[in-house]
Design a protein around this motif. Structure first.
Motif, PDB file in Angstrom:
ATOM      1  N   LYS A   1       0.806  -1.223   0.000  1.00  0.00           N
ATOM      2  CA  LYS A   1       0.000   0.000   0.000  1.00  0.00           C
ATOM      3  C   LYS A   1       0.836   1.268   0.000  1.00  0.00           C
ATOM      4  O   LYS A   1       0.330   2.351   0.258  1.00  0.00           O
ATOM      5  CB  LYS A   1      -0.930   0.005   1.228  1.00  0.00           C
ATOM      6  CG  LYS A   1      -1.908  -1.158   1.263  1.00  0.00           C
ATOM      7  CD  LYS A   1      -2.835  -1.066   2.459  1.00  0.00           C
ATOM      8  CE  LYS A   1      -3.786  -2.255   2.530  1.00  0.00           C
ATOM      9  NZ  LYS A   1      -4.656  -2.361   1.349  1.00  0.00           N
TER      10      LYS A   1
ATOM     11  N   ALA B   1       3.328   4.553  -1.104  1.00  0.00           N
ATOM     12  CA  ALA B   1       3.248   5.627  -2.086  1.00  0.00           C
ATOM     13  C   ALA B   1       4.340   5.514  -3.149  1.00  0.00           C
ATOM     14  O   ALA B   1       4.282   6.201  -4.165  1.00  0.00           O
ATOM     15  CB  ALA B   1       3.359   6.978  -1.387  1.00  0.00           C
TER      16      ALA B   1
ATOM     17  N   ARG C   1       4.778  -0.411  -2.638  1.00  0.00           N
ATOM     18  CA  ARG C   1       3.701  -1.079  -3.377  1.00  0.00           C
ATOM     19  C   ARG C   1       4.334  -1.771  -4.585  1.00  0.00           C
ATOM     20  O   ARG C   1       5.026  -1.129  -5.372  1.00  0.00           O
ATOM     21  CB  ARG C   1       2.645  -0.077  -3.831  1.00  0.00           C
ATOM     22  CG  ARG C   1       1.340  -0.750  -4.232  1.00  0.00           C
ATOM     23  CD  ARG C   1       0.234   0.234  -4.559  1.00  0.00           C
ATOM     24  NE  ARG C   1       0.193   1.435  -3.741  1.00  0.00           N
ATOM     25  CZ  ARG C   1      -0.840   2.280  -3.713  1.00  0.00           C
ATOM     26  NH1 ARG C   1      -1.908   2.032  -4.448  1.00  0.00           N
ATOM     27  NH2 ARG C   1      -0.795   3.371  -2.978  1.00  0.00           N
TER      28      ARG C   1
ATOM     29  N   SER D   1       1.574   3.382 -11.852  1.00  0.00           N
ATOM     30  CA  SER D   1       1.577   4.817 -11.553  1.00  0.00           C
ATOM     31  C   SER D   1       0.165   5.394 -11.464  1.00  0.00           C
ATOM     32  O   SER D   1      -0.038   6.454 -10.865  1.00  0.00           O
ATOM     33  CB  SER D   1       2.391   5.573 -12.605  1.00  0.00           C
ATOM     34  OG  SER D   1       1.726   5.577 -13.856  1.00  0.00           O
ATOM     35  N   LYS D   2      -0.800   4.694 -12.056  1.00  0.00           N
ATOM     36  CA  LYS D   2      -2.186   5.147 -11.998  1.00  0.00           C
ATOM     37  C   LYS D   2      -2.900   4.710 -10.729  1.00  0.00           C
ATOM     38  O   LYS D   2      -4.034   5.140 -10.469  1.00  0.00           O
ATOM     39  CB  LYS D   2      -2.949   4.637 -13.222  1.00  0.00           C
ATOM     40  CG  LYS D   2      -2.475   5.262 -14.537  1.00  0.00           C
ATOM     41  CD  LYS D   2      -3.208   4.667 -15.720  1.00  0.00           C
ATOM     42  CE  LYS D   2      -2.705   5.258 -17.034  1.00  0.00           C
ATOM     43  NZ  LYS D   2      -3.375   4.639 -18.211  1.00  0.00           N
ATOM     44  N   GLU D   3      -2.267   3.838  -9.935  1.00  0.00           N
ATOM     45  CA  GLU D   3      -2.876   3.427  -8.676  1.00  0.00           C
ATOM     46  C   GLU D   3      -2.940   4.620  -7.714  1.00  0.00           C
ATOM     47  O   GLU D   3      -1.995   5.418  -7.631  1.00  0.00           O
ATOM     48  CB  GLU D   3      -2.063   2.300  -8.036  1.00  0.00           C
ATOM     49  CG  GLU D   3      -2.151   0.973  -8.766  1.00  0.00           C
ATOM     50  CD  GLU D   3      -3.519   0.333  -8.635  1.00  0.00           C
ATOM     51  OE1 GLU D   3      -4.003   0.200  -7.489  1.00  0.00           O
ATOM     52  OE2 GLU D   3      -4.110  -0.025  -9.669  1.00  0.00           O
ATOM     53  N   LYS D   4      -4.035   4.733  -7.013  1.00  0.00           N
ATOM     54  CA  LYS D   4      -4.234   5.868  -6.113  1.00  0.00           C
ATOM     55  C   LYS D   4      -3.112   5.942  -5.086  1.00  0.00           C
ATOM     56  O   LYS D   4      -2.802   4.966  -4.397  1.00  0.00           O
ATOM     57  CB  LYS D   4      -5.587   5.736  -5.407  1.00  0.00           C
ATOM     58  CG  LYS D   4      -5.932   6.936  -4.543  1.00  0.00           C
ATOM     59  CD  LYS D   4      -7.305   6.776  -3.917  1.00  0.00           C
ATOM     60  CE  LYS D   4      -7.650   7.987  -3.046  1.00  0.00           C
ATOM     61  NZ  LYS D   4      -9.004   7.857  -2.435  1.00  0.00           N
ATOM     62  N   GLY D   5      -2.501   7.113  -5.002  1.00  0.00           N
ATOM     63  CA  GLY D   5      -1.477   7.350  -3.982  1.00  0.00           C
ATOM     64  C   GLY D   5      -0.059   7.075  -4.413  1.00  0.00           C
ATOM     65  O   GLY D   5       0.882   7.433  -3.703  1.00  0.00           O
TER      66      GLY D   5
ATOM     67  N   ARG E   1       3.283   7.801  -6.075  1.00  0.00           N
ATOM     68  CA  ARG E   1       3.929   9.048  -6.512  1.00  0.00           C
ATOM     69  C   ARG E   1       5.177   8.798  -7.366  1.00  0.00           C
ATOM     70  O   ARG E   1       5.450   9.544  -8.293  1.00  0.00           O
ATOM     71  CB  ARG E   1       4.322   9.887  -5.290  1.00  0.00           C
ATOM     72  CG  ARG E   1       3.151  10.363  -4.457  1.00  0.00           C
ATOM     73  CD  ARG E   1       3.616  11.219  -3.295  1.00  0.00           C
ATOM     74  NE  ARG E   1       4.315  10.426  -2.277  1.00  0.00           N
ATOM     75  CZ  ARG E   1       5.623  10.383  -2.120  1.00  0.00           C
ATOM     76  NH1 ARG E   1       6.423  11.068  -2.929  1.00  0.00           N
ATOM     77  NH2 ARG E   1       6.174   9.658  -1.169  1.00  0.00           N
TER      78      ARG E   1
END
Length: 245
Positions: free
Chosen positions: A71, A73, A102, A126-130, A132
């Motif tokens: 999970k 960033a 992640r 990179s499109k996964e929420k959070g 960076r």
């Protein structure tokens, strides 16, 4: 100059380009690697080693599977060696997740050079929420492909970790993100000579780190199951923690 001393003796030499080269002396006893058996599972999974209990299972292309676990960033895309699979990379994945990253692992067609799919997986993660920033990690041909993939992906890439890779010198010369290479002296692909050529060419990499295990021919993820495994995993985590931003 700084010396690093772990469970296996290291000699560290600072190079003119600002990176580091270390040599690990192999133990006198023969190395044994234990294959990672694929457990029998049902339902969505990746090579029988990752299931929905580990994270989000997805499919791409011709119904090939992948998993996103953890999970953090900061994301990590792992591209395994030709004729390999995600199972032997589980030790690294688990360490990365525990360290707050992640991780995306995926199955692929072994006959195809994985540069395009590495870029595609990085864009997916990179499109996964959070998420960076991203690291690209590869073994053998996966390591070779990760360097040009990093160049194409641009500023979002935090660094590249290459295990037993043989990177073209012109591609290494264009790399502008931190690079960590780890391999074995006598490996036929991604051995000491290949790694040194890449190290010497990657003069634009702000951190250019090389670790060579002397007297061995362990290839890519086989390093994890060897007596050198704990130190290799520590080196990868330490490198990423320095550059995660």
């Amino acid at each position: 100059m700084r010396a690093i001393i772990g469970s296996i003796g290291l000699v560290l030499v600072l190079t003119a380009c600002g990176g580091a080269v270390s040599t690990t002396t192999a133990p006198a006893t023969p190395l044994r690697t234990t294959p990672v058996p694929a457990p029998k599972v049902t339902g969505p999974n990746v090579s029988g080693c990752f299931t929905s209990a580990d994270g989000k299972i997805f499919t791409y292309g011709d119904d090939l599977p992948g998993v996103i676990t953890g999970k953090g960033a900061v994301g990590v895309v792992i591209t395994y060696e030709r004729n390999g699979n995600v199972c032997t990379w589980r030790p690294l994945s688990d360490r990365l997740v525990a360290a707050g990253y992640r991780v995306l692992l995926y199955a692929r067609k072994s006959a195809e050079y994985p540069d395009e799919v590495t870029v595609a997986m990085a864009k997916r993660l990179s499109k996964e929420k959070g998420v960076r920033r991203l690291f690209l990690v590869g073994g053998s041909i996966g390591a070779t492909a990760s360097v040009p993939a990093a160049e194409r992906l641009g500023a979002k890439v935090a660094g590249v970790v290459a295990l037993s890779g043989a990177v073209a010198e012109d591609e290494a010369a264009r790399l502008t993100v931190p690079l960590l290479q780890i391999g074995s002296e006598n490996d036929a692909y991604g051995g000491a000579k290949d790694l040194q050529r890449t190290h010497d060419a990657a003069t634009k990499a702000p951190d250019n780190e090389l670790h060579v295990i002397k007297g061995e021919s362990l290839h890519a993820s086989a390093l994890f199951g060897s007596p050198h495994g704990p130190e290799v995993l520590d080196q990868i985590i330490a490198f990423m923690n320095r550059h995660r931003g």
